[in-house]
Design a protein around this motif. Structure first.
Motif, PDB file in Angstrom:
ATOM      1  N   LEU A  91       0.829  -1.208   0.000  1.00 51.82           N
ATOM      2  CA  LEU A  91       0.000   0.000   0.000  1.00 51.82           C
ATOM      3  C   LEU A  91       0.864   1.258   0.000  1.00 51.82           C
ATOM      4  O   LEU A  91       0.538   2.244  -0.674  1.00 51.82           O
ATOM      5  N   GLU A  92       1.958   1.226   0.750  1.00 47.22           N
ATOM      6  CA  GLU A  92       2.846   2.383   0.761  1.00 47.22           C
ATOM      7  C   GLU A  92       3.445   2.632  -0.617  1.00 47.22           C
ATOM      8  O   GLU A  92       3.551   3.778  -1.066  1.00 47.22           O
ATOM      9  N   LYS A  93       3.820   1.562  -1.303  1.00 48.18           N
ATOM     10  CA  LYS A  93       4.373   1.714  -2.649  1.00 48.18           C
ATOM     11  C   LYS A  93       3.325   2.274  -3.611  1.00 48.18           C
ATOM     12  O   LYS A  93       3.675   2.927  -4.608  1.00 48.18           O
ATOM     13  N   ALA A  94       2.042   1.997  -3.333  1.00 48.19           N
ATOM     14  CA  ALA A  94       0.961   2.537  -4.168  1.00 48.19           C
ATOM     15  C   ALA A  94       0.548   3.944  -3.726  1.00 48.19           C
ATOM     16  O   ALA A  94      -0.403   4.509  -4.274  1.00 48.19           O
ATOM     17  N   GLY A  95       1.253   4.480  -2.721  1.00 42.54           N
ATOM     18  CA  GLY A  95       0.983   5.848  -2.281  1.00 42.54           C
ATOM     19  C   GLY A  95       0.020   5.977  -1.121  1.00 42.54           C
ATOM     20  O   GLY A  95      -0.367   7.086  -0.756  1.00 42.54           O
ATOM     21  N   PHE A  96      -0.366   4.869  -0.513  1.00 37.87           N
ATOM     22  CA  PHE A  96      -1.359   4.903   0.573  1.00 37.87           C
ATOM     23  C   PHE A  96      -0.680   4.833   1.936  1.00 37.87           C
ATOM     24  O   PHE A  96       0.329   4.148   2.120  1.00 37.87           O
ATOM     25  N   SER A  97      -1.282   5.508   2.895  1.00 41.80           N
ATOM     26  CA  SER A  97      -0.888   5.404   4.299  1.00 41.80           C
ATOM     27  C   SER A  97      -2.029   4.757   5.075  1.00 41.80           C
ATOM     28  O   SER A  97      -3.185   4.754   4.623  1.00 41.80           O
ATOM     29  N   SER A  98      -1.723   4.243   6.256  1.00 37.92           N
ATOM     30  CA  SER A  98      -2.762   3.554   7.026  1.00 37.92           C
ATOM     31  C   SER A  98      -2.487   3.694   8.516  1.00 37.92           C
ATOM     32  O   SER A  98      -1.350   3.865   8.954  1.00 37.92           O
ATOM     33  N   ARG A  99      -3.541   3.612   9.299  1.00 37.10           N
ATOM     34  CA  ARG A  99      -3.465   3.632  10.759  1.00 37.10           C
ATOM     35  C   ARG A  99      -4.385   2.543  11.299  1.00 37.10           C
ATOM     36  O   ARG A  99      -5.472   2.315  10.752  1.00 37.10           O
ATOM     37  N   SER A 100      -3.953   1.916  12.405  1.00 40.85           N
ATOM     38  CA  SER A 100      -4.712   0.774  12.929  1.00 40.85           C
ATOM     39  C   SER A 100      -4.821   0.819  14.450  1.00 40.85           C
ATOM     40  O   SER A 100      -3.967   1.397  15.137  1.00 40.85           O
ATOM     41  N   ALA A 101      -5.873   0.188  14.964  1.00 41.87           N
ATOM     42  CA  ALA A 101      -6.098   0.086  16.414  1.00 41.87           C
ATOM     43  C   ALA A 101      -7.017  -1.103  16.672  1.00 41.87           C
ATOM     44  O   ALA A 101      -7.174  -1.987  15.819  1.00 41.87           O
ATOM     45  N   TRP A 102      -7.621  -1.117  17.852  1.00 40.88           N
ATOM     46  CA  TRP A 102      -8.510  -2.220  18.244  1.00 40.88           C
ATOM     47  C   TRP A 102      -9.887  -1.672  18.613  1.00 40.88           C
ATOM     48  O   TRP A 102     -10.004  -0.592  19.200  1.00 40.88           O
ATOM     49  N   LEU A 103     -10.908  -2.439  18.274  1.00 40.41           N
ATOM     50  CA  LEU A 103     -12.262  -2.186  18.773  1.00 40.41           C
ATOM     51  C   LEU A 103     -12.718  -3.412  19.554  1.00 40.41           C
ATOM     52  O   LEU A 103     -12.370  -4.542  19.208  1.00 40.41           O
ATOM     53  N   ARG A 104     -13.499  -3.186  20.595  1.00 40.45           N
ATOM     54  CA  ARG A 104     -14.063  -4.310  21.350  1.00 40.45           C
ATOM     55  C   ARG A 104     -15.478  -4.571  20.862  1.00 40.45           C
ATOM     56  O   ARG A 104     -16.369  -3.742  20.985  1.00 40.45           O
ATOM     57  N   SER A 105     -15.683  -5.754  20.293  1.00 45.22           N
ATOM     58  CA  SER A 105     -16.982  -6.119  19.731  1.00 45.22           C
ATOM     59  C   SER A 105     -17.957  -6.527  20.837  1.00 45.22           C
ATOM     60  O   SER A 105     -17.540  -7.030  21.887  1.00 45.22           O
ATOM     61  N   PRO A 106     -19.261  -6.344  20.605  1.00 48.11           N
ATOM     62  CA  PRO A 106     -20.252  -6.784  21.604  1.00 48.11           C
ATOM     63  C   PRO A 106     -20.452  -8.295  21.601  1.00 48.11           C
ATOM     64  O   PRO A 106     -21.095  -8.825  22.505  1.00 48.11           O
ATOM     65  N   VAL A 107     -19.932  -8.984  20.583  1.00 44.83           N
ATOM     66  CA  VAL A 107     -20.154 -10.426  20.469  1.00 44.83           C
ATOM     67  C   VAL A 107     -18.846 -11.115  20.133  1.00 44.83           C
ATOM     68  O   VAL A 107     -17.860 -10.490  19.740  1.00 44.83           O
ATOM     69  N   THR A 108     -18.852 -12.423  20.270  1.00 41.61           N
ATOM     70  CA  THR A 108     -17.719 -13.237  19.855  1.00 41.61           C
ATOM     71  C   THR A 108     -18.237 -14.558  19.336  1.00 41.61           C
ATOM     72  O   THR A 108     -19.272 -15.039  19.776  1.00 41.61           O
ATOM     73  N   GLY A 109     -17.551 -15.112  18.357  1.00 34.95           N
ATOM     74  CA  GLY A 109     -17.936 -16.410  17.809  1.00 34.95           C
ATOM     75  C   GLY A 109     -18.925 -16.323  16.670  1.00 34.95           C
ATOM     76  O   GLY A 109     -18.787 -17.009  15.664  1.00 34.95           O
TER      77      GLY A 109
END
Length: 579
Positions: free
Chosen positions: A303-321
């Protein structure tokens, strides 16, 4: 003599008659000299003793049975159940007729509790939580649909019939067992009374001294605690509707004029993309981390080579499975949609979602790519999508991959062909569901040249190369391996799509909806899912510079973690007007 004989029936008490009847029960023989009990008395006695022993074992198991599969160990059954001791004392003290009623009622209730524990086991295996007596009945219908889609109509029918027969058998067996053991105690009342007293004393002693077998307390009151928890669960479920109504009435952007909404994204194509079951375990688990880290690191570089930047983190979902729709609606509505009751309340309300706020501005066309939808979806109107493309409208003529109707790469290509690739169009806000990483993760598609996708027929050969889900699910390690392969495929599909079709006006938000089933998470209780924002225009990511998210498409272990329902308002604030 006749006078004395005539008085004998009057001298016989009701208790004596009842004990006599109970003594005869279970030993009644068919009339005639050729009855098998008369011809084989030892065998008859052996059968009677065996049935009685089995009845006792069944009741003991029902009294101490845990409600989670991983707790089904030998030491879990080496316990003295307080409920059993108290019930024995009660049954011995009751008069004959009430005692019979109490025995039947006790057996039936134990059967019901056993059935509920079986339901809990299933829910813990899939959703990592117990069955909700108020809110979860609708999910049983969804479970049968999943069986049909995965194993066919025959497999669905056989599974449902088998479950119903098993549940009926449990209820009948516990009821008959309770009656039989009660009759045995009455016939041997002195021994039964002494045994009950000894067990009661032993239970009190074990509680006082904290006696344990391995790590399990000998003295048990598991059913009393279980019933108490279920009563509180029912109360909470009944109150939940009122609590949710108050929460839903609060919306920070309800009065915001349309021309002041999402001003920082005007002219951009904003793609909210959910990757099914993409949970934290895919990144944190050592067995999968190497494979997924490679995909994420390579994706960031490409993505960086294609000119894109990105940022990431975590979300806590209300469900699992499972329960993707609950997570999707939580993310889009800004409300904590943790059960089906809340989902129904939400989708029949006028609550604004991210989709509807984009539409409200009049600056975007809103579309949905939902390949998992294969029948009427009345809730779609609530999510304010101008057009919805389900599995029948994407132009796919290839095979299902188990539950997955359309491979992710084809879904993204169809979105480009049907909407984003059109000339002279208005900006698009899209909700895209990628389903290739949906349970049971076999067979898994793999990436091919985008030019070769055609109408999807090419995937027939790819599916034949995949694995049979029934074989995969015989081994937890195989399940985990195929889960990792499925997540890798979904991530590569997203990265290559942006690399191939993304431009200066592309803003991609992709995230997992929930963690996979406990078979994959291996006991982890985390409900975290990764979330990433990708853009070529630096102004887009500058707007979230104060969020503290990690550079790249892999969130750091200590990256911010937000409840999923908080994302909507933070996102709209970040991309709203600035002073």
């Amino acid at each position: 003599m006749s006078q004395v004989a005539g008085q004998l029936p009057e001298a016989e008490t009701e208790e004596d008659r009842d004990q006599g009847a109970e003594s005869a029960e279970g030993t009644e023989e068919r009339p005639g000299p050729r009855g098998w009990r008369q011809r084989r008395p030892r065998a008859a006695r052996g059968v009677s003793v065996s049935v009685t022993v089995l009845a006792g074992v069944l009741l003991l198991c029902a009294l101490v049975l845990p409600n989670r599969v991983e707790r089904l160990t030998f030491d879990a059954f080496v316990r003295i159940p307080a409920e059993g001791v108290l019930l024995a004392g009660l049954l011995l003290s009751l008069p004959p007729r009430p005692r019979r009623i109490a025995a039947v009622t006790t057996g039936a209730l134990l059967g019901v509790l056993t059935v509920l524990k079986f339901l809990d086991m299933g829910f813990y295996q899939v959703l990592a939580r117990p069955f909700d007596l108020v809110l979860d009945w609708i999910l049983l219908d969804d479970a049968t649909d999943f069986l049909r889609e995965t194993f066919g109509r025959t497999g669905q029918v056989l599974a449902v019939v088998g479950v119903l027969v098993l549940l009926a058998g449990v209820l009948v067996a516990t009821t008959l067992s309770a009656v039989r053991i009660t009759n045995l105690m009455v016939r041997h009342r002195p021994v039964a009374a002494r045994t009950t007293l000894i067990l009661g004393t032993a239970w009190i002693t074990c509680v006082t001294l904290g006696v344990q077998f391995t790590d399990v307390p000998i003295a048990s009151k598991i059913n009393a605690d279980y019933v108490d928890n279920r009563v509180e669960q029912v109360r909470a479920g009944l109150r939940d509707a009122e609590v949710f109504e108050k929460q839903a009435a609060v919306d920070a952007f309800a009065a915001t004029p349309p021309d002041q909404l999402l001003t920082g994204l005007r002219g951009k194509d904003v793609l909210f993309t959910f990757i099914e079951s993409y949970g934290r375990v895919a990144i944190d688990d050592p067995a999968m981390a190497g494979q997924i880290d490679t995909v994420l690191d390579e994706g960031t570089d490409r993505l960086e080579k294609a000119g894109f930047s990105s940022r990431s983190a975590w979300l806590r979902s209300p469900v699992t499975g499972a329960g993707s729709w609950l997570a999707h609606s939580t993310f889009l509505s800004g409300l904590w949609i943790k059960n089906q009751q809340r989902y129904r309340s939400l989708t029949t309300s006028d609550r604004a979602t991210l989709n509807s706020y984009f539409r409200k501005t009049g600056a975007w066309r809103t579309v949905g790519i939902v390949p998992g939808v294969r029948r009427a979806w009345p809730e779609g109107e609530f999510f304010a999508l101008d057009h919805i493309y389900d599995s029948e409208q994407l132009g796919y003529h290839g095979p299902y991959f188990s539950w997955t109707p359309v491979p992710d790469q084809f879904s993204l290509e169809a979105f480009e062909r049907l909407e984003r690739g059109k000339k002279d169009r208005e900006p698009i806000m899209a909700e895209i569901i990628l389903a290739s990483s949906h349970n049971p993760w076999a067979p898994v598609a793999h990436m091919i040249d985008w030019e070769d996708l055609g109408d999807g027929s090419v995937f027939h050969g790819i599916k034949e190369q995949g694995k049979d889900p029934k074989e995969v699910w015989k081994d937890p390690d195989s399940v985990r391996a195929e889960y990792a392969n499925a997540i890798e495929y979904s991530l590569r599909s997203v990265v290559e799509y942006v690399e191939r079709y993304g431009d200066d006006d592309t803003v991609l938000v992709f995230l997992g909806d929930h963690q996979p089933v406990p078979t994959v998470t291996a006991g982890s209780r985390s409900k975290d899912v990764p979330i990433t924002i990708v853009a070529r225009d630096p102004k887009v990511l500058d707007r979230i510079a104060d969020w503290g998210w990690t550079d790249g498409i892999k969130p750091a272990e200590d990256a911010p973690q937000w409840p999923m329902n908080q994302f909507r308002d933070r996102f709209m604030t970040a991309y709203g007007p600035r002073d």
